[in-house]
Structures are given as C-alpha cells and as structure tokens.
Design an enzyme around this catalytic site. Structure first.
Site, PDB file in Angstrom:
ATOM      1  N   GLU A  63      88.269 -27.095  47.715  1.00 39.71           N
ATOM      2  CA  GLU A  63      87.215 -26.093  47.514  1.00 39.71           C
ATOM      3  C   GLU A  63      87.752 -24.666  47.648  1.00 39.71           C
ATOM      4  O   GLU A  63      87.408 -23.789  46.855  1.00 39.71           O
ATOM      5  CB  GLU A  63      86.072 -26.311  48.519  1.00 39.71           C
ATOM      6  CG  GLU A  63      84.945 -25.298  48.366  1.00 39.71           C
ATOM      7  CD  GLU A  63      83.827 -25.463  49.385  1.00 39.71           C
ATOM      8  OE1 GLU A  63      83.900 -26.367  50.231  1.00 39.71           O
ATOM      9  OE2 GLU A  63      82.876 -24.647  49.318  1.00 39.71           O
ATOM     10  N   HIS A  83      85.602 -20.420  52.482  1.00 38.05           N
ATOM     11  CA  HIS A  83      86.723 -21.123  53.120  1.00 38.05           C
ATOM     12  C   HIS A  83      88.041 -20.359  52.929  1.00 38.05           C
ATOM     13  O   HIS A  83      88.032 -19.166  52.670  1.00 38.05           O
ATOM     14  CB  HIS A  83      86.780 -22.568  52.629  1.00 38.05           C
ATOM     15  CG  HIS A  83      85.432 -23.221  52.696  1.00 38.05           C
ATOM     16  ND1 HIS A  83      84.895 -23.737  53.850  1.00 38.05           N
ATOM     17  CD2 HIS A  83      84.462 -23.370  51.746  1.00 38.05           C
ATOM     18  CE1 HIS A  83      83.679 -24.198  53.617  1.00 38.05           C
ATOM     19  NE2 HIS A  83      83.386 -23.988  52.350  1.00 38.05           N
ATOM     20  N   GLU A 125      76.486 -22.847  45.029  1.00 37.44           N
ATOM     21  CA  GLU A 125      77.250 -24.107  45.158  1.00 37.44           C
ATOM     22  C   GLU A 125      77.491 -24.618  43.745  1.00 37.44           C
ATOM     23  O   GLU A 125      76.602 -25.161  43.090  1.00 37.44           O
ATOM     24  CB  GLU A 125      76.456 -25.131  45.973  1.00 37.44           C
ATOM     25  CG  GLU A 125      76.257 -24.769  47.434  1.00 37.44           C
ATOM     26  CD  GLU A 125      77.444 -25.151  48.323  1.00 37.44           C
ATOM     27  OE1 GLU A 125      78.491 -25.590  47.791  1.00 37.44           O
ATOM     28  OE2 GLU A 125      77.319 -25.006  49.548  1.00 37.44           O
ATOM     29  N   HIS A 179      80.760 -21.031  46.605  1.00 39.61           N
ATOM     30  CA  HIS A 179      81.171 -22.302  47.206  1.00 39.61           C
ATOM     31  C   HIS A 179      81.143 -23.422  46.168  1.00 39.61           C
ATOM     32  O   HIS A 179      80.592 -23.266  45.070  1.00 39.61           O
ATOM     33  CB  HIS A 179      80.232 -22.677  48.364  1.00 39.61           C
ATOM     34  CG  HIS A 179      80.487 -21.884  49.602  1.00 39.61           C
ATOM     35  ND1 HIS A 179      81.111 -22.388  50.706  1.00 39.61           N
ATOM     36  CD2 HIS A 179      80.214 -20.585  49.879  1.00 39.61           C
ATOM     37  CE1 HIS A 179      81.212 -21.450  51.631  1.00 39.61           C
ATOM     38  NE2 HIS A 179      80.675 -20.336  51.155  1.00 39.61           N
TER      39      HIS A 179
HETATM   40 ZN   LIG Z   1      81.783 -24.406  51.072  1.00 38.70          ZN
END
Ligand SMILES: [Zn+2]
Length: 184
Positions: A24, A10, A141, A79
């Site tokens: 995030e 992102h 993640e 992430h």
């Molecule tokens: Zn993400």
C-alpha cells in the site's frame, strides 16, 4: 493561493496493507506524487505540501501537525483498502457537514468516473487524520489490494495516473482551480 496538504498513507516501516505482490505505501506515494505533478504543471495559484515524498516513516500526529501548522486549506489522504471487499470509497469525519461533505461528493464523483472500480460510496469514519486536521479533510480508499481484479489495475501505471487525474479533476471542481494559460 490555495494551500493543499497531500498525505500518502503509511510509509517506511509501516507498509500498510499488502497482497498480490503490492505494498500500500508504494501505491499511495505513486498516486500522490502524480496528483502533485499534474496540479503543479497545469494549475495556477496552488501551493502543495506533502506529509512525505519518499519511503519514510511518519506518525499520524506528525502528519496532521504539519498540515495544521502550515494552515492548509484542505487535507487529502490517499490510501488503498484491504479486507475482502472491492471498489472505491471515500471518508470524511462523522457529522462534519458542509463544506467538507460537498468537497467529498465532488471529488468522489470525479474519481469514480475514471478509476474503473466499483462505487462503494461516500462514507464517514473517525480516522485520526480526519479528526485531528483543523481544515476540511478527505481520505480516499482506492481499491482493495487483496482483491485480484483491483490489484491487477494497481499494477498499471496508466491506472495510477488515471486515479491521480480523477483526484485532480475533483479538487479543481471543488475549489474552482484555474488552469495555467498557455502562451502560443
Ligand atoms: Zn491505509
């Protein structure tokens, strides 16, 4: 020379997931900058490029094009999860096989040693950065931003640094990276 492409998820107008006062995009950048710092300070024969080093908007195609055009040896995307679960999971492209899955297991196991998160295991998914990158690729993640217990950890600089170190330890083991020799 080992060429590592680091991709903080992102950025810019795309905040990624947000909850508990956290975005995030800021967490992924903090973790990834720390991974680069540790690798550059402590390991030799490594060259690192990043998809972004600031709060910039970068498309998924721009990210994989940059890694492909540079002929990176490995693509690591960082992430933070959301959606009601808790813990850590990692992804490779479906049915990709070794060595990508071997690298995944090695890095996953090193990260889970230090991140104090529930182990949701090594998984597969058809994500753009895994599909369109021409080199072995992994997406991690690192906890759920919308789970208070995980989010509280994310607010700690020590946790950010530990997660970065876990990735570094995994990369070092997977790619047999050598530490710089210190002169006394
Ligand atoms: Zn993400």
């Amino acid at each position: 020379m080992f060429k590592l492409f680091l991709d903080p998820g992102h950025g810019g107008s795309d905040s990624g997931a947000n909850a508990n006062g956290l975005l995030e995009k800021n967490l992924t950048l903090a973790i990834t900058l720390k991974i680069r710092e540790i690798l550059e300070n402590e390991y030799e024969n490594i060259s690192i490029k990043m998809s972004r080093t600031t709060d910039q908007t970068i498309s998924l195609s721009e990210r994989t094009n940059a890694a492909n055009n540079w002929n990176a040896h490995y693509y690591l995307s960082i992430h933070i999860n959301a959606g009601g679960g808790k813990g850590f999971e990692s992804y490779v492209y479906p049915n990709i096989g070794s060595p990508t899955t071997t690298y995944q297991k090695t890095i996953h196991n090193e990260v889970i040693k230090v991140n104090e998160l529930k182990n949701r295991r090594a998984k597969e998914a058809d994500f753009h950065v895994l599909r369109e990158s021409h080199m072995p690729a992994l997406l991690t993640e690192n906890g759920f931003i919308d789970k208070e217990a995980d989010a509280n950890k994310m607010k700690s600089k020590n946790w950010i640094d530990a997660v970065a170190l876990g990735h570094v330890n995994g990369l070092a083991a997977a790619f047999n990276l050598k530490k710089k020799t210190t002169r006394l």
